[in-house]
Design an enzyme around this catalytic site. Sequence first.
Site, short mmCIF file in Angstrom:
data_model
loop_
_atom_site.label_atom_id
_atom_site.label_comp_id
_atom_site.label_asym_id
_atom_site.label_seq_id
_atom_site.Cartn_x
_atom_site.Cartn_y
_atom_site.Cartn_z
N GLU A 153 35.74 15.81 35.58
CA GLU A 153 34.50 16.33 34.97
C GLU A 153 34.62 16.51 33.46
OE1 GLU A 153 33.61 19.85 37.22
OE2 GLU A 153 32.71 18.71 38.84
N GLU A 312 32.05 15.18 44.96
CA GLU A 312 32.25 16.60 45.30
C GLU A 312 30.90 17.24 45.59
OE1 GLU A 312 34.08 19.16 42.42
OE2 GLU A 312 35.52 17.64 41.82
N PHE A 362 37.79 31.78 47.10
CA PHE A 362 36.60 32.14 47.88
C PHE A 362 35.56 31.01 47.89
CE2 PHE A 362 38.30 36.38 46.65
CZ PHE A 362 38.77 36.69 47.93
N HIS A 363 36.00 29.81 47.53
CA HIS A 363 35.13 28.62 47.60
C HIS A 363 35.24 28.04 49.00
CE1 HIS A 363 33.40 24.72 46.55
NE2 HIS A 363 33.13 25.18 45.34
C1 GAL Z 1 33.94 21.29 40.33
C2 GAL Z 1 35.38 20.94 40.01
C3 GAL Z 1 36.29 21.28 41.17
C4 GAL Z 1 36.02 22.67 41.66
C5 GAL Z 1 34.56 22.78 42.03
C6 GAL Z 1 34.18 24.13 42.58
O1 GAL Z 1 33.14 21.35 39.21
O2 GAL Z 1 35.51 19.58 39.72
O3 GAL Z 1 37.63 21.14 40.77
O4 GAL Z 1 36.33 23.58 40.66
O5 GAL Z 1 33.78 22.55 40.88
O6 GAL Z 1 32.80 24.18 42.89
#
Ligand code: GAL
Length: 682
Positions: A153, A312, A362-363
């Site tokens: 990113e 993602e 906590f993700h």
């Molecule tokens: C994205 C990032 C990931 C993780 C994710 C969490 O922006 O590329 O590594 O941090 O967010 O939502």
Amino acid sequence: MSYAAPKDLVGLAFGGDYNPEQWPEEVWHEDVALMREAGVNLVSLGIFSWARLEPREGVFDFGWLDRLMDLLHAGGIRVDLGTPTVVPPAWFYRAHPDALPVSREGVRYAFGSRGAICHSSPAYQEAAARVTRALGERYGQHPALAMWHVHNEYGVPVLECYCDTSAVAFRRWLAERHGTLEALNAAWGTSFWGQTYGDWEEITPPRATPTVCNPAQRLDFARFASDSALANFLRERELLRELSPGVPVTTNFMVSPTQCDTIDYWRWGREVDLVTNDHYLVAEESRNHVNLSMAADLSRAVGGGRPWLLLEHSTSAVNWQPRGIAKAPGEMIRNSLAHVARGSEGAMFFQWRASRFGAEKFHSAMVPHAGTDSRIWREVCELGAHLAALAPLRGTRTVADAAVVFDWQSWWAQRLEWRPSEDLDTRERAEAFYAALFDRHLTVDFLPPDAENLADHPLVVVPALYLATAEAGRNLARYVEGGGTLLVSYFSGIVDENDAVHPGPHPGALRDVLGLVVEEFQPLRATQRVRLAPAPGTAAAGQERPELVGDVWAETVLTAGAETVWRYADGPAAGGPAVTRHRHGAGTAWYLSTRLDAGQLDAVLAAAAADAGLAPRTTLPRDVEVVRREGDAGRFLFALNHTATDAKVPLPGAGTELLTGERAEGALAVPGGGVRVVHLDD
Ligand code: GAL
């Protein structure tokens, strides 16, 4: 541009970011077994592994990654291998503290997070090239390797660096862009406030100044920042192409304007072999599926319409919003397939297994803390089965009805200080027009202002294009002359590439095609509203136009060829044109001079869509989304029901519903919250 799929990947991609270095090796075996159970076929590996790969400068430890690559290969799982250049190790910063970026206010960021990079730092560039080369040499031919995932990113969490090293690089970039100091002085309008430069060395990044800094300087610096990160991407890409021919190279974008605002994705989209995008819902927004669709359409757009890949998103809550709202049952599957409908060749997640420690514990993840006896895991497995069933649509392209012009550089310019109103907001307008088009069930292609293929779309909408070059203005005019229907919203076509007002009255770049002149801007007070009354006799019989209410902005418009369709009934421009229509060549150009919310916009959009010959799909509820993908593999119709009520979607023919395997004909039943995908018969 041709489309590059992950090498030797069968079907659509399914998997996620895999961070096994956070776990003991026993867990790796369980991971692969679970991946197979869920139908995972691709993982992104090593994105944050620099410290583990190169524990000391020039000393590499590949043993653990060798074992992982082999293990994944044995399990039939393909690898999207990261270059870890977003997280230089602690030893690197100790040796090169000046590679840490400096904010506009002069604060040097510290180690202890991620993404702390001065993209102009020669020490960083050298170290990034070393680790990339080492990875390319070691794994370039590995049988598990499907794709290279460079960095992570670019653009977030920080892109611009205002340090002295960046100042040197900025001067070099400026010399290339402007040629001579005289040209730079002219482009930046430095005769204003006595800012004339007599020597390149006098130029600095636009650091904190006592009052407003030269806007042209700031705009060039934003361009420079995007370009300097791009140069680092290209350096890695070239190394990998040399060491690993035939394997696509990508970097994960964040094209949603809600999520990243510093990268010029029109420029970047041309440089990746496959566009990949990360998207996260704003969990508390009630109709966040609309923003999701916009991100998906932008992802497709920056790759020139090619299929792309969602690299993602989240299975459920994210941990970085004010409240980590969990996704409702079925929502994750609907989100995933909404991306596929709009061109994604699969659905990937952050991350595979929920972390026990660190900032993201906590993700949500594919394997949550609750383990496999959980709703999330069951839905992950269900999605794996769905994606396998959708494999036949690989390579097909999303079919659009209309186009929206969006431009990152114009956005950067518009949001600088001292504009006629602080309520002007490019992103808000782009999202509002997008929502209005979504609500009419019109699928959108995003295009840059200089796009050569405007004419492929019967309707082109320009929500906010403050900066439009003279050439972009001519391009839009040619589109209308050739028979297209254009709808332009206020404060567009005002300045050129140097943020200088176009000669003559506003909107300089678009005056002729719109057939009008904006004599005076009339920004409204914070709570002020203006009423718009339809001008008599402009609607076709039986199509009464409604009264409308605008806010934020109004204008004193003088028509010069255009007809008035709505008039201001009150406010500072009372009696004058508010919405106009101009027959120009074989086409029509509409202009809207105030801010209408997405619901109110519909009336203007409907009028323009009628000129463009776009028939309304009024039988569908607003939040039942219908999108088509077509290509050599056939015609596919996606129906996504974002409501809680069962819906019926008319089908253009008979076909096979791929998720249930049932035959479908006439009206397709789509359960509340559900998705159906019909492969139409030839
Ligand atoms: C994205 C990032 C990931 C993780 C994710 C969490 O922006 O590329 O590594 O941090 O967010 O939502």
